[in-house]
Design a protein around this motif. Sequence first.
Motif, mmCIF file in Angstrom:
data_model
loop_
_atom_site.group_PDB
_atom_site.id
_atom_site.type_symbol
_atom_site.label_atom_id
_atom_site.label_comp_id
_atom_site.label_asym_id
_atom_site.label_seq_id
_atom_site.Cartn_x
_atom_site.Cartn_y
_atom_site.Cartn_z
ATOM 1 N N MET A 227 17.169 5.268 15.583
ATOM 2 C CA MET A 227 16.671 5.724 14.259
ATOM 3 C C MET A 227 15.897 4.950 13.767
ATOM 4 S SD MET A 227 17.719 8.771 14.616
ATOM 5 C CE MET A 227 17.237 9.476 13.305
ATOM 6 N N ARG A 228 15.852 3.634 13.937
ATOM 7 C CA ARG A 228 14.971 2.655 13.248
ATOM 8 C C ARG A 228 14.320 1.526 14.106
ATOM 9 N NH1 ARG A 228 19.771 1.780 10.211
ATOM 10 N NH2 ARG A 228 19.964 -0.469 10.949
ATOM 11 N N GLY A 229 12.995 1.321 13.958
ATOM 12 C CA GLY A 229 12.328 0.477 14.785
ATOM 13 C C GLY A 229 12.661 -1.015 14.300
ATOM 14 N N GLU A 230 11.966 -1.963 15.068
ATOM 15 C CA GLU A 230 11.821 -3.330 14.657
ATOM 16 C C GLU A 230 11.491 -3.656 13.432
ATOM 17 O OE1 GLU A 230 13.727 -5.432 16.654
ATOM 18 O OE2 GLU A 230 13.977 -4.345 18.348
ATOM 19 N N ILE A 231 10.225 -2.734 13.071
ATOM 20 C CA ILE A 231 9.425 -2.899 11.857
ATOM 21 C C ILE A 231 9.278 -1.729 11.083
ATOM 22 C CG2 ILE A 231 7.419 -3.928 10.518
ATOM 23 C CD1 ILE A 231 7.463 -5.953 12.974
ATOM 24 N N CYS A 232 9.397 -1.549 9.878
ATOM 25 C CA CYS A 232 9.027 -0.306 9.236
ATOM 26 C C CYS A 232 7.610 -0.445 9.088
ATOM 27 C CB CYS A 232 9.712 -0.194 7.824
ATOM 28 S SG CYS A 232 9.219 1.119 6.791
ATOM 29 N N TRP A 233 6.965 0.646 9.703
ATOM 30 C CA TRP A 233 5.370 0.392 9.749
ATOM 31 C C TRP A 233 4.940 1.143 8.536
ATOM 32 C CZ3 TRP A 233 3.682 -3.322 12.100
ATOM 33 C CH2 TRP A 233 4.454 -3.663 13.437
ATOM 34 N N ARG A 234 5.509 2.053 7.861
ATOM 35 C CA ARG A 234 5.051 2.687 6.807
ATOM 36 C C ARG A 234 5.136 1.428 5.667
ATOM 37 N NH1 ARG A 234 9.176 7.368 6.438
ATOM 38 N NH2 ARG A 234 10.503 5.853 7.515
ATOM 39 N N ARG A 235 6.226 0.585 5.486
ATOM 40 C CA ARG A 235 6.204 -0.095 4.617
ATOM 41 C C ARG A 235 5.147 -1.341 4.582
ATOM 42 N NH1 ARG A 235 12.152 -2.349 4.027
ATOM 43 N NH2 ARG A 235 12.186 -0.248 3.130
ATOM 44 N N THR A 236 5.206 -1.552 5.985
ATOM 45 C CA THR A 236 3.960 -2.748 6.146
ATOM 46 C C THR A 236 2.565 -2.304 6.080
ATOM 47 O OG1 THR A 236 5.384 -3.511 8.190
ATOM 48 C CG2 THR A 236 3.244 -4.202 8.267
ATOM 49 N N ALA A 237 2.439 -0.988 6.402
ATOM 50 C CA ALA A 237 0.949 -0.306 6.069
ATOM 51 C C ALA A 237 0.755 -0.381 4.267
ATOM 52 C CB ALA A 237 0.912 1.073 6.554
ATOM 53 N N VAL A 238 1.975 -0.058 3.622
ATOM 54 C CA VAL A 238 1.559 -0.007 2.020
ATOM 55 C C VAL A 238 1.283 -1.473 1.516
ATOM 56 C CG1 VAL A 238 2.924 0.217 -0.239
ATOM 57 C CG2 VAL A 238 2.987 2.026 1.868
ATOM 58 N N LYS A 239 1.790 -2.428 2.074
ATOM 59 C CA LYS A 239 1.697 -3.871 1.863
ATOM 60 C C LYS A 239 0.333 -4.239 2.375
ATOM 61 C CE LYS A 239 6.457 -5.338 0.982
ATOM 62 N NZ LYS A 239 7.638 -6.303 1.462
ATOM 63 N N ALA A 240 0.017 -3.724 3.449
ATOM 64 C CA ALA A 240 -1.366 -3.973 4.006
ATOM 65 C C ALA A 240 -2.669 -3.335 3.398
ATOM 66 C CB ALA A 240 -1.501 -3.754 5.581
ATOM 67 N N GLY A 241 -2.196 -2.543 2.534
ATOM 68 C CA GLY A 241 -3.455 -1.676 1.667
ATOM 69 C C GLY A 241 -4.019 -0.459 2.426
ATOM 70 N N LEU A 242 -3.147 0.092 3.512
ATOM 71 C CA LEU A 242 -3.713 1.322 4.062
ATOM 72 C C LEU A 242 -3.322 2.390 3.526
ATOM 73 C CD1 LEU A 242 -3.960 -1.029 6.386
ATOM 74 C CD2 LEU A 242 -3.193 0.803 8.113
ATOM 75 N N GLY A 243 -2.620 2.423 2.432
ATOM 76 C CA GLY A 243 -2.121 3.659 1.970
ATOM 77 C C GLY A 243 -0.988 3.417 0.875
ATOM 78 N N SER A 244 -0.438 4.652 0.280
ATOM 79 C CA SER A 244 0.837 4.233 -0.472
ATOM 80 C C SER A 244 1.736 5.423 0.052
ATOM 81 C CB SER A 244 0.307 4.696 -1.955
ATOM 82 O OG SER A 244 -0.441 5.771 -2.261
ATOM 83 N N TYR A 245 2.797 5.383 -0.524
ATOM 84 C CA TYR A 245 3.958 6.338 -0.391
ATOM 85 C C TYR A 245 3.742 7.499 -0.797
ATOM 86 C CZ TYR A 245 6.794 2.467 1.429
ATOM 87 O OH TYR A 245 7.402 1.470 2.186
#
Length: 265
Positions: free
Chosen positions: A114-132
């Motif tokens: 149910m969980r991957g190694e890294i939360c890509w949504r959170r990483t994408a938010v921190k990388a400026g790809l989008g917001s929640y």
Amino acid sequence: MAKEDLSEKVKAAARDAGADLVGVVGVADLPEHAENIAAIVPEAKSVVVVAVRHSLAALRSGRNQIAQFDTIHAYDECARVVHRVSRLLESEGSRAAAVPAFIPLDMADPKKGMRGEICWRRTAVKAGLGSYGENGLLVTKRFGAAVRLAGVVTEADLPPDSPLSEDLCDHCGRCVEVCPAAALSGEGQVDKKSCGDTVFRYGLRFFIDLMRDLLRDGPDDADRRLRGEGMRELWQTFMTGNYYYCYRCQAECPATDLPQLPHEA
């Protein structure tokens, strides 16, 4: 090669391979994933995250098989991009590993797939790809919530991108309204059990229940189950590796109505 030049080379390679969005986060900015990242690449300094867009027409087609087919393509594109990036980084002298956004996942306790190694949504938010968004998904400026994510962990010390200063979700609540499982309560809150029962309708839970029922059934009932729609859907899940059966919160996000332009060269 200067780290700024390497970063641009990595981003260009990602776009050339099919990424619609790409960004970089420093490992130090992902403390909640530090242990997992260190287990993958012990001296990792950076994480590259990529987004590949869906076909909005496919998600809104009214045919789940069409949306699933597009999902398979989006994840395949993600895999192609992150493997291309990891090979490029290693050719430049930095160890790097592509990390999946989808299967295979760690099925052992406590993650249970149910969980991957890294939360890509959170990483994408921190990388400026989008917001929640209200649905807990990443909302991007160009493609709304209709994207899939993956990434690369690397030793390369790449300049990190900055999170967006704007909130791309207009908090209209449309995703909450259309959720067939009533699993969304807004502000990113998700009843994962209710969501999972709908999204993964013919996934592992269905398989376990089917096996349990077959052990209890008599010959006639067992034959009926084995020839039923559920078994056919399960077989298709095994063949394609895709077990998603709901896309409403992605498809109905108003931000997703923005023009889906080709990725930048």
